[in-house]
Design an enzyme around this catalytic site. Structure first.
Site, PDB file in Angstrom:
ATOM      1  N   ARG A   1       0.743  -1.174  -0.076  1.00  0.00           N
ATOM      2  CA  ARG A   1       0.171  -0.040  -0.129  1.00  0.00           C
ATOM      3  C   ARG A   1       1.028   1.265   0.023  1.00  0.00           C
ATOM      4  NH1 ARG A   1      -4.641  -2.734   0.147  1.00  0.00           N
ATOM      5  NH2 ARG A   1      -4.205  -4.475   1.462  1.00  0.00           N
TER       6      ARG A   1
ATOM      7  N   HIS B   1       8.291  -7.240  -7.246  1.00  0.00           N
ATOM      8  CA  HIS B   1       7.006  -6.529  -7.263  1.00  0.00           C
ATOM      9  C   HIS B   1       6.774  -5.148  -6.645  1.00  0.00           C
ATOM     10  CE1 HIS B   1       2.904  -5.587  -8.497  1.00  0.00           C
ATOM     11  NE2 HIS B   1       2.820  -6.991  -9.137  1.00  0.00           N
TER      12      HIS B   1
ATOM     13  N   TYR C   1       1.455  -2.172  -5.400  1.00  0.00           N
ATOM     14  CA  TYR C   1       0.241  -2.048  -6.595  1.00  0.00           C
ATOM     15  C   TYR C   1      -0.349  -0.749  -6.661  1.00  0.00           C
ATOM     16  CZ  TYR C   1      -2.301  -4.489  -2.980  1.00  0.00           C
ATOM     17  OH  TYR C   1      -2.791  -4.980  -1.926  1.00  0.00           O
TER      18      TYR C   1
ATOM     19  N   HIS D   1       2.995  -2.553 -12.240  1.00  0.00           N
ATOM     20  CA  HIS D   1       1.702  -2.149 -12.901  1.00  0.00           C
ATOM     21  C   HIS D   1       1.828  -0.902 -13.368  1.00  0.00           C
ATOM     22  CE1 HIS D   1      -0.878  -5.075 -10.024  1.00  0.00           C
ATOM     23  NE2 HIS D   1       0.070  -5.476 -10.601  1.00  0.00           N
TER      24      HIS D   1
ATOM     25  N   GLU E   1       3.743  -5.136 -16.453  1.00  0.00           N
ATOM     26  CA  GLU E   1       2.961  -6.225 -16.199  1.00  0.00           C
ATOM     27  C   GLU E   1       1.591  -6.129 -17.238  1.00  0.00           C
ATOM     28  OE1 GLU E   1       1.850  -7.688 -12.244  1.00  0.00           O
ATOM     29  OE2 GLU E   1       0.423  -8.801 -12.779  1.00  0.00           O
TER      30      GLU E   1
ATOM     31  N   ASP F   1       0.664 -11.901 -17.044  1.00  0.00           N
ATOM     32  CA  ASP F   1      -0.027 -12.435 -16.059  1.00  0.00           C
ATOM     33  C   ASP F   1      -1.353 -13.233 -16.678  1.00  0.00           C
ATOM     34  OD1 ASP F   1      -2.325 -12.880 -14.072  1.00  0.00           O
ATOM     35  OD2 ASP F   1      -1.250 -11.357 -12.684  1.00  0.00           O
TER      36      ASP F   1
ATOM     37  N   HIS G   1      -4.822 -11.893 -15.901  1.00  0.00           N
ATOM     38  CA  HIS G   1      -5.047 -10.620 -16.619  1.00  0.00           C
ATOM     39  C   HIS G   1      -5.224 -10.609 -17.992  1.00  0.00           C
ATOM     40  CE1 HIS G   1      -2.475  -8.628 -12.938  1.00  0.00           C
ATOM     41  NE2 HIS G   1      -3.702  -9.521 -12.340  1.00  0.00           N
TER      42      HIS G   1
ATOM     43  N   HIS H   1       3.076 -14.597 -14.532  1.00  0.00           N
ATOM     44  CA  HIS H   1       2.432 -14.476 -13.274  1.00  0.00           C
ATOM     45  C   HIS H   1       1.098 -15.761 -13.585  1.00  0.00           C
ATOM     46  CE1 HIS H   1       3.183 -10.385 -11.565  1.00  0.00           C
ATOM     47  NE2 HIS H   1       4.382 -11.040 -11.277  1.00  0.00           N
TER      48      HIS H   1
ATOM     49  N   ASP I   1     -10.050  -8.659 -12.699  1.00  0.00           N
ATOM     50  CA  ASP I   1      -8.762  -8.934 -12.135  1.00  0.00           C
ATOM     51  C   ASP I   1      -9.051  -9.506 -10.741  1.00  0.00           C
ATOM     52  OD1 ASP I   1      -6.339  -9.261 -11.066  1.00  0.00           O
ATOM     53  OD2 ASP I   1      -5.843  -7.113 -11.225  1.00  0.00           O
TER      54      ASP I   1
ATOM     55  N   HIS J   1      -7.872 -13.350  -8.953  1.00  0.00           N
ATOM     56  CA  HIS J   1      -7.212 -14.606  -9.024  1.00  0.00           C
ATOM     57  C   HIS J   1      -8.061 -15.372  -8.552  1.00  0.00           C
ATOM     58  CE1 HIS J   1      -3.263 -11.950  -9.545  1.00  0.00           C
ATOM     59  NE2 HIS J   1      -4.389 -11.538 -10.082  1.00  0.00           N
TER      60      HIS J   1
ATOM     61  N   GLU K   1       0.225 -16.427  -8.102  1.00  0.00           N
ATOM     62  CA  GLU K   1      -0.296 -15.447  -7.203  1.00  0.00           C
ATOM     63  C   GLU K   1      -1.624 -15.675  -6.794  1.00  0.00           C
ATOM     64  OE1 GLU K   1       0.189 -12.040 -10.146  1.00  0.00           O
ATOM     65  OE2 GLU K   1       1.466 -11.293  -8.656  1.00  0.00           O
TER      66      GLU K   1
END
Ligand code: FE
Ligand code: FE
Ligand code: ZN
Length: 290
Positions: free
Chosen positions: A45, A75, A78, A115, A150, A184, A187, A219, A232, A234, A264
């Site tokens: 975050r 990563h 996000y 991202h 990504e 991904d 995605h 991914h 999106d 998963h 993921e």
């Protein structure tokens, strides 16, 4: 294709918690049969990154050497938005990624995935320009890290829901050899690409528009939603609309084998990942037809 000569190592792992540091992630990876993994470079975050523990980083490098790991796929948080409409938010993305690049040099030669961002109504063109501008301020010819954009689900105003948008960013970046793509599976399926019935076609399109040499990592996720849903969300492998068979086709595709494959999927604990890693690792390569 002679499968004996062409046999490449499979690098399979999952996203791991970095709460206990680098070496702890290496040990967790080994304990679940992984030989690569992903981790957030800082709190997803946003916020401040922990001070780098050089000894801890070296301990991870030793584990990776001993167990012959493939490249790691770090990563970025996000929540970073390199194409926000607010300058302050864009500057935060720049500051965090710049600092992450310096920190990644303690684990040299790995990947850093992010991202591309959401243009929040400014338009795709403007978004692409802002992302490329940020990368041009961050990437240096001497860095050992390759930055991966990504492929996104295309939720809201996300950039990167199509191969064309990613290509448009990459084309504008100066030190292009430091830029790649992480595909991904959830995605791209959410973005409308049919990896279930037409994986070869999707990869041919990727090759034509971006170039398969840019594809550096995968991914591996199932999707809770049907193709084109742009949601999106998963799913564990085999519990979504992509399905186990199509996922195994991806990880065993002759054009993709050897790339780090990062799960993921929503799993309650490491044993869930251990099972998925085993499934992916023990699956047999498909007939070569690409
Ligand atoms: Fe991601
Ligand atoms: Fe992903
Ligand atoms: Zn996702």
């Amino acid at each position: 294709m002679n499968t004996k000569e062409m046999k490449k190592e499979k690098y399979i792992g999952c996203h791991l918690s970095s709460a206990k540091g680098f070496a702890a992630m290496g040990k967790d990876a080994v304990s679940i049969g992984a030989n690569t993994f992903a981790f957030f470079t800082r709190n997803p975050r946003g916020g401040k990154a922990k001070e780098i523990d050089v000894k801890d980083a070296e301990n991870l490098l030793a584990i990776m050497e001993e167990y012959q790991f493939g490249k790691l796929v770090a990563h970025a948080p996000y929540t970073l938005n390199p194409c926000s409409a607010t300058e302050k938010t864009r500057e935060f993305a720049y500051m965090a990624m710049k600092e992450d690049m310096e920190r990644m040099e303690y684990l040299p030669g790995n990947y850093y995935n992010f991202h591309p961002g959401s243009h929040v109504g400014q338009g795709v063109e403007k978004g692409i320009e802002m992302i490329a501008d940020l990368l041009n301020r961050i990437v240096t010819p001497g860095q050992s890290t390759v930055i991966l954009l990504e492929t996104m689900a295309g939720k809201g105003s996300e950039i990167g829901g199509s191969f064309r948008e990613l290509a448009a960013v990459i084309d504008r970046v100066k030190y292009g050899e430091k830029i790649g793509v992480c595909l991904d599976t959830c995605h791209v399926s959410d973005g409308g690409y049919d990896i279930v019935e037409n994986l070869d076609g999707v990869l041919e399109e990727f090759d034509r528009i971006i170039g398969l040499d840019r594809l550096k990592a995968l991914h591996v996720n199932d999707s809770r939603n049907p193709r084109g849903a742009r949601k999106d969300r998963h799913a564990p492998i085999g519990e979504g609309f992509i399905g186990t068979e199509a996922i195994l086709q991806v990880v065993n595709h002759p054009a993709l084998i050897g790339l780090p494959c990062i799960l993921e999927t929503p799993q309650p604990d490491l044993s869930g990942y251990a099972r998925e890693i085993e499934l992916l690792r023990n699956s047999v390569p498909a007939e070569a037809h690409f």
